[in-house]
Design a protein around this motif. Structure first.
Motif, PDB file in Angstrom:
ATOM      1  N   ALA A   1       0.830  -1.214   0.000  1.00  0.00           N
ATOM      2  CA  ALA A   1       0.000   0.000   0.000  1.00  0.00           C
ATOM      3  C   ALA A   1       0.860   1.259   0.000  1.00  0.00           C
ATOM      4  O   ALA A   1       0.609   2.200  -0.775  1.00  0.00           O
ATOM      5  N   ALA A   2       1.879   1.300   0.840  1.00  0.00           N
ATOM      6  CA  ALA A   2       2.683   2.521   0.965  1.00  0.00           C
ATOM      7  C   ALA A   2       3.514   2.765  -0.295  1.00  0.00           C
ATOM      8  O   ALA A   2       3.496   3.864  -0.862  1.00  0.00           O
ATOM      9  N   GLY A   3       4.233   1.745  -0.739  1.00  0.00           N
ATOM     10  CA  GLY A   3       5.121   1.910  -1.902  1.00  0.00           C
ATOM     11  C   GLY A   3       4.353   2.255  -3.161  1.00  0.00           C
ATOM     12  O   GLY A   3       4.703   3.182  -3.909  1.00  0.00           O
TER      13      GLY A   3
ATOM     14  N   SER B   1       9.587  -5.683  -5.634  1.00  0.00           N
ATOM     15  CA  SER B   1       8.747  -6.402  -4.667  1.00  0.00           C
ATOM     16  C   SER B   1       9.164  -7.856  -4.598  1.00  0.00           C
ATOM     17  O   SER B   1       9.294  -8.510  -5.640  1.00  0.00           O
ATOM     18  N   ASP B   2       9.354  -8.354  -3.392  1.00  0.00           N
ATOM     19  CA  ASP B   2       9.725  -9.778  -3.278  1.00  0.00           C
ATOM     20  C   ASP B   2       8.505 -10.686  -3.382  1.00  0.00           C
ATOM     21  O   ASP B   2       8.619 -11.904  -3.304  1.00  0.00           O
ATOM     22  N   GLU B   3       7.314 -10.099  -3.566  1.00  0.00           N
ATOM     23  CA  GLU B   3       6.123 -10.923  -3.801  1.00  0.00           C
ATOM     24  C   GLU B   3       5.890 -11.050  -5.305  1.00  0.00           C
ATOM     25  O   GLU B   3       6.405 -10.270  -6.097  1.00  0.00           O
ATOM     26  N   ALA B   4       5.059 -12.036  -5.669  1.00  0.00           N
ATOM     27  CA  ALA B   4       4.872 -12.340  -7.088  1.00  0.00           C
ATOM     28  C   ALA B   4       3.766 -11.511  -7.731  1.00  0.00           C
ATOM     29  O   ALA B   4       3.489 -11.662  -8.911  1.00  0.00           O
TER      30      ALA B   4
ATOM     31  N   SER C   1      -4.951  -6.067  -1.576  1.00  0.00           N
ATOM     32  CA  SER C   1      -5.362  -5.577  -0.258  1.00  0.00           C
ATOM     33  C   SER C   1      -5.200  -6.676   0.786  1.00  0.00           C
ATOM     34  O   SER C   1      -5.881  -7.700   0.713  1.00  0.00           O
ATOM     35  N   ARG C   2      -4.329  -6.440   1.754  1.00  0.00           N
ATOM     36  CA  ARG C   2      -4.239  -7.418   2.849  1.00  0.00           C
ATOM     37  C   ARG C   2      -5.528  -7.409   3.670  1.00  0.00           C
ATOM     38  O   ARG C   2      -5.932  -8.422   4.230  1.00  0.00           O
ATOM     39  N   VAL C   3      -6.174  -6.255   3.720  1.00  0.00           N
ATOM     40  CA  VAL C   3      -7.418  -6.129   4.498  1.00  0.00           C
ATOM     41  C   VAL C   3      -8.472  -7.116   3.987  1.00  0.00           C
ATOM     42  O   VAL C   3      -9.299  -7.620   4.753  1.00  0.00           O
TER      43      VAL C   3
ATOM     44  N   GLY D   1       5.903  -5.450   7.052  1.00  0.00           N
ATOM     45  CA  GLY D   1       6.336  -6.371   8.106  1.00  0.00           C
ATOM     46  C   GLY D   1       6.224  -7.801   7.624  1.00  0.00           C
ATOM     47  O   GLY D   1       5.492  -8.098   6.674  1.00  0.00           O
ATOM     48  N   LYS D   2       6.970  -8.676   8.256  1.00  0.00           N
ATOM     49  CA  LYS D   2       6.885 -10.118   7.956  1.00  0.00           C
ATOM     50  C   LYS D   2       6.464 -10.819   9.245  1.00  0.00           C
ATOM     51  O   LYS D   2       6.880 -10.397  10.336  1.00  0.00           O
ATOM     52  N   PRO D   3       5.683 -11.889   9.148  1.00  0.00           N
ATOM     53  CA  PRO D   3       5.258 -12.577  10.373  1.00  0.00           C
ATOM     54  C   PRO D   3       6.472 -12.995  11.208  1.00  0.00           C
ATOM     55  O   PRO D   3       7.459 -13.475  10.668  1.00  0.00           O
TER      56      PRO D   3
ATOM     57  N   GLY E   1       4.962   3.555   5.732  1.00  0.00           N
ATOM     58  CA  GLY E   1       4.120   2.382   5.976  1.00  0.00           C
ATOM     59  C   GLY E   1       4.482   1.669   7.269  1.00  0.00           C
ATOM     60  O   GLY E   1       5.089   2.239   8.180  1.00  0.00           O
ATOM     61  N   ASP E   2       4.086   0.393   7.324  1.00  0.00           N
ATOM     62  CA  ASP E   2       4.256  -0.396   8.557  1.00  0.00           C
ATOM     63  C   ASP E   2       5.696  -0.433   9.054  1.00  0.00           C
ATOM     64  O   ASP E   2       5.943  -0.675  10.235  1.00  0.00           O
ATOM     65  N   CYS E   3       6.662  -0.245   8.144  1.00  0.00           N
ATOM     66  CA  CYS E   3       8.071  -0.386   8.550  1.00  0.00           C
ATOM     67  C   CYS E   3       8.649   0.899   9.126  1.00  0.00           C
ATOM     68  O   CYS E   3       9.769   0.886   9.658  1.00  0.00           O
TER      69      CYS E   3
HETATM   70  C1  LIG Z   1      -4.581 -10.503   7.079  1.00  0.00           C
HETATM   71  C2  LIG Z   1      -4.436  -9.028   7.333  1.00  0.00           C
HETATM   72  C3  LIG Z   1      -5.559  -8.265   7.530  1.00  0.00           C
HETATM   73  C4  LIG Z   1      -5.438  -6.897   7.783  1.00  0.00           C
HETATM   74  N1  LIG Z   1      -6.566  -6.168   8.015  1.00  0.00           N
HETATM   75  C5  LIG Z   1      -6.453  -4.858   8.274  1.00  0.00           C
HETATM   76  C6  LIG Z   1      -7.622  -4.066   8.533  1.00  0.00           C
HETATM   77  O1  LIG Z   1      -8.749  -4.568   8.591  1.00  0.00           O
HETATM   78  N2  LIG Z   1      -7.462  -2.716   8.733  1.00  0.00           N
HETATM   79  C7  LIG Z   1      -6.237  -2.124   8.689  1.00  0.00           C
HETATM   80  O2  LIG Z   1      -6.143  -0.909   8.857  1.00  0.00           O
HETATM   81  N3  LIG Z   1      -5.119  -2.852   8.467  1.00  0.00           N
HETATM   82  C8  LIG Z   1      -5.194  -4.197   8.258  1.00  0.00           C
HETATM   83  N4  LIG Z   1      -4.072  -4.936   8.034  1.00  0.00           N
HETATM   84  C9  LIG Z   1      -2.760  -4.251   8.046  1.00  0.00           C
HETATM   85  C10 LIG Z   1      -2.488  -3.575   6.713  1.00  0.00           C
HETATM   86  O3  LIG Z   1      -2.748  -4.493   5.687  1.00  0.00           O
HETATM   87  C11 LIG Z   1      -1.037  -3.103   6.676  1.00  0.00           C
HETATM   88  O4  LIG Z   1      -0.902  -2.081   7.666  1.00  0.00           O
HETATM   89  C12 LIG Z   1      -0.622  -2.543   5.316  1.00  0.00           C
HETATM   90  O5  LIG Z   1      -0.808  -3.509   4.321  1.00  0.00           O
HETATM   91  C13 LIG Z   1       0.826  -2.101   5.339  1.00  0.00           C
HETATM   92  O6  LIG Z   1       1.221  -1.680   4.067  1.00  0.00           O
HETATM   93  P1  LIG Z   1       2.765  -1.459   3.733  1.00  0.00           P
HETATM   94  O7  LIG Z   1       2.818  -1.010   2.319  1.00  0.00           O
HETATM   95  O8  LIG Z   1       3.414  -0.651   4.778  1.00  0.00           O
HETATM   96  O9  LIG Z   1       3.429  -2.914   3.873  1.00  0.00           O
HETATM   97  P2  LIG Z   1       3.138  -4.268   3.103  1.00  0.00           P
HETATM   98  O10 LIG Z   1       1.744  -4.350   2.622  1.00  0.00           O
HETATM   99  O11 LIG Z   1       3.608  -5.357   4.023  1.00  0.00           O
HETATM  100  O12 LIG Z   1       4.074  -4.204   1.819  1.00  0.00           O
HETATM  101  C14 LIG Z   1       5.467  -4.317   1.899  1.00  0.00           C
HETATM  102  C15 LIG Z   1       5.964  -5.161   0.774  1.00  0.00           C
HETATM  103  O13 LIG Z   1       7.403  -5.123   0.731  1.00  0.00           O
HETATM  104  C16 LIG Z   1       7.886  -6.433   0.463  1.00  0.00           C
HETATM  105  N5  LIG Z   1       9.280  -6.528   0.878  1.00  0.00           N
HETATM  106  C17 LIG Z   1       9.748  -6.694   2.157  1.00  0.00           C
HETATM  107  N6  LIG Z   1      11.110  -6.718   2.151  1.00  0.00           N
HETATM  108  C18 LIG Z   1      11.496  -6.588   0.852  1.00  0.00           C
HETATM  109  C19 LIG Z   1      12.773  -6.559   0.220  1.00  0.00           C
HETATM  110  N7  LIG Z   1      13.915  -6.634   0.909  1.00  0.00           N
HETATM  111  N8  LIG Z   1      12.811  -6.450  -1.135  1.00  0.00           N
HETATM  112  C20 LIG Z   1      11.650  -6.352  -1.864  1.00  0.00           C
HETATM  113  N9  LIG Z   1      10.428  -6.369  -1.305  1.00  0.00           N
HETATM  114  C21 LIG Z   1      10.343  -6.477   0.039  1.00  0.00           C
HETATM  115  C22 LIG Z   1       6.916  -7.304   1.251  1.00  0.00           C
HETATM  116  O14 LIG Z   1       6.945  -8.648   0.879  1.00  0.00           O
HETATM  117  C23 LIG Z   1       5.606  -6.637   0.912  1.00  0.00           C
HETATM  118  O15 LIG Z   1       5.111  -7.103  -0.312  1.00  0.00           O
HETATM  119  C24 LIG Z   1      -4.153  -6.294   7.791  1.00  0.00           C
HETATM  120  C25 LIG Z   1      -3.011  -7.076   7.576  1.00  0.00           C
HETATM  121  C26 LIG Z   1      -3.150  -8.423   7.345  1.00  0.00           C
HETATM  122  C27 LIG Z   1      -1.925  -9.263   7.108  1.00  0.00           C
END
Ligand SMILES: Cc1cc2nc3c(=O)[nH]c(=O)nc-3n(C[C@H](O)[C@H](O)[C@H](O)COP(=O)(O)OP(=O)(O)OC[C@H]3O[C@@H](n4cnc5c(N)ncnc54)[C@H](O)[C@@H]3O)c2cc1C
Length: 406
Positions: free
Chosen positions: A13-15, A35-38, A43-45, A110-112, A273-275
């Motif tokens: 979402a952030a990137g 992205s290290d995902e395919a 939407s993780r939500v 984040g990663k689990p 974002g989350d990081c």
């Molecule tokens: C099952 C689930 C349900 C959720 N439900 C809600 C909800 O109802 N409401 C809410 O507000 N939030 C919810 N969240 C949380 C929300 O989805 C996250 O806060 C949001 O997705 C974070 O976005 P982000 O872009 O910061 O990180 P991410 O979505 O985690 O994206 C980061 C990406 O970077 C990739 N990456 C990591 N390291 C590297 C690397 N070295 N090289 C290349 N790529 C890399 C990761 O694999 C990932 O694809 C939920 C999360 C989950 C898992």
């Protein structure tokens, strides 16, 4: 070596929002997302809905190939950034490929957290973080299965809700003394647990998994209390961790360090974002925020910064879950119970409607609302105003004292 104007690590979402904001705002430089995902952005939500079979998994995808092409955003999928040399402005990917950038955004989410348990690598030990996890859960949740859920936070609740939806018996194992100890006080914790139990989910508090019993398939988990919980699936929801390894001296306590502008200490580098462990001026200290609205807002903010805008990121976002009837939760501000913080529980209806405040240094830094969404504006105002409640903290717990009276 390839040279790009904007390099973004992480296509979540952030990137992706940062890339879009830059382009839509008139940015003309080349933009590459690694992205290290395919997949393209999803939407993780929506993943829990896909896991329950309430939507088709494809519905979780938010962008398609055509969108990236139209926006001239290159998505390098299935590729990992292994390290960044900030002095030379070069990121090294797997296969030793180097990309030099003018501006860099780190948005790796984040990663689990790894579950340190023998048997944790069994195919029926499930996570719920990625698209693949949701598909697998969807396939494995069939009647007659039994799941042991490890943890009692947000993901554990989602596992439990998916089990209820699919008629799978679930037992949730929580090592804390009451439900979701890291975030909830006793009163809200008990209410949420009661809501799960009302739907048939069993809860064991004060218990840890001591062993996963594997005889081909999983046959059960043995707990620290001596009890064996029969199950053939284990769902693990014990929190996420920021992938810090590739990012050198940006490593903070919980995330990658940034200031109130989401700017890292290195030139032309941002974190979102989350990081991001950033100076959150709303609560008055540095912290990570893990929710979708925040990731989008921070992505948008950095997208603007890439276009040259220089402004602090000051925003209070909330995180809600309402998957069990009677347990609608909304978190505002700092949701974790920090060791130095205090907690005040305002009971509006016993066991049903509760607002919990967390204070630090005489100000409100967070609130959790149970079935009390009507209190949102007042609770948010207490946090964002930074008003001093010093000496009056106990009034926060008194339902007769109006929240706008502080
Ligand atoms: C099952 C689930 C349900 C959720 N439900 C809600 C909800 O109802 N409401 C809410 O507000 N939030 C919810 N969240 C949380 C929300 O989805 C996250 O806060 C949001 O997705 C974070 O976005 P982000 O872009 O910061 O990180 P991410 O979505 O985690 O994206 C980061 C990406 O970077 C990739 N990456 C990591 N390291 C590297 C690397 N070295 N090289 C290349 N790529 C890399 C990761 O694999 C990932 O694809 C939920 C999360 C989950 C898992």
């Amino acid at each position: 070596m390839r040279e790009v104007e904007i390099l973004i690590i992480g296509g979540g979402a952030a990137g992706t929002t940062a890339a879009e904001t830059y382009r839509v705002g008139g940015g003309q430089g080349d933009v590459v997302i690694v992205s290290d995902e395919a997949h393209q952005l999803y939407s993780r939500v929506l993943l829990p809905h896909a896991a329950k079979g309430k939507i088709s998994p494809e519905k979780a995808f938010l962008k398609n190939e055509a969108w990236y092409a139209e926006k001239r955003i290159e998505l390098m999928r299935g590729r990992s950034v292994l390290r960044v040399d900030y002095k030379r402005s070069i990121a090294t990917l797997d296969g030793d490929e180097e990309i030099s950038y003018k501006k860099l955004l780190i948005a790796v989410g984040g990663k689990p957290r790894a579950w340190q348990m023998s048997g944790a690598d069994h195919a029926d030990v499930l996570q719920l973080q990625t698209y693949e996890d949701a598909i697998k859960l969807r396939e494995r949740l069939v009647p007659d299965m039994r799941m042991a859920i490890v943890g009692s936070g947000f993901i554990a609740i989602e596992f439990a809700a998916a089990c209820v939806e699919k008629g799978v018996k679930a037992t949730l194992i929580n090592r804390g003394p009451h439900f979701w100890t890291s975030a909830l006080g006793e009163k809200i914790g008990h209410a949420v647990q009661a809501a799960l139990e009302a739907k048939g989910v069993e809860v064991r508090n004060g218990a840890k998994v001591a062993a996963v019993e594997v005889e081909g398939g999983i046959s059960g988990v043995t707990l620290s209390t001596g009890e064996t919980v029969p199950c053939n699936l284990v769902g693990v929801g014990i929190g996420i961790e920021t992938p810090m390894e590739p990012f050198g001296d940006l490593r903070g306590t919980q995330g990658l360090l940034a200031d109130a502008y989401l700017k890292a200490s290195h030139e032309n580098v941002w974190v979102a974002g989350d990081c991001a462990e950033y100076d959150d001026e709303v609560v008055g200290f540095r912290r990570v925020v893990g929710n979708w609205a925040n990731a989008i807002a921070q992505g948008r903010h950095v997208g603007q910064a890439l276009l040259g805008r220089h402004e602090k990121f000051v925003l209070l976002t909330g995180y809600s879950t309402a998957v069990f009837p009677g347990a609608s939760l909304l978190f505002l501000g700092e949701s974790r119970m920090l060791p130095e913080a205090q907690r005040y529980e305002r009971v509006l209806e016993d066991g049903k409607k509760i607002v919990e405040f967390r204070t630090l240094g005489g100000r409100v830094i967070g609130a959790t609302l149970l079935n009390a969404v009507d209190q949102r504006a007042a609770a948010a105002a207490l946090i964002t105003s930074g008003v001093s409640v010093a000496g009056r903290e106990s009034d926060l717990a008194d339902p007769h004292v109006p929240l706008d009276g502080f």
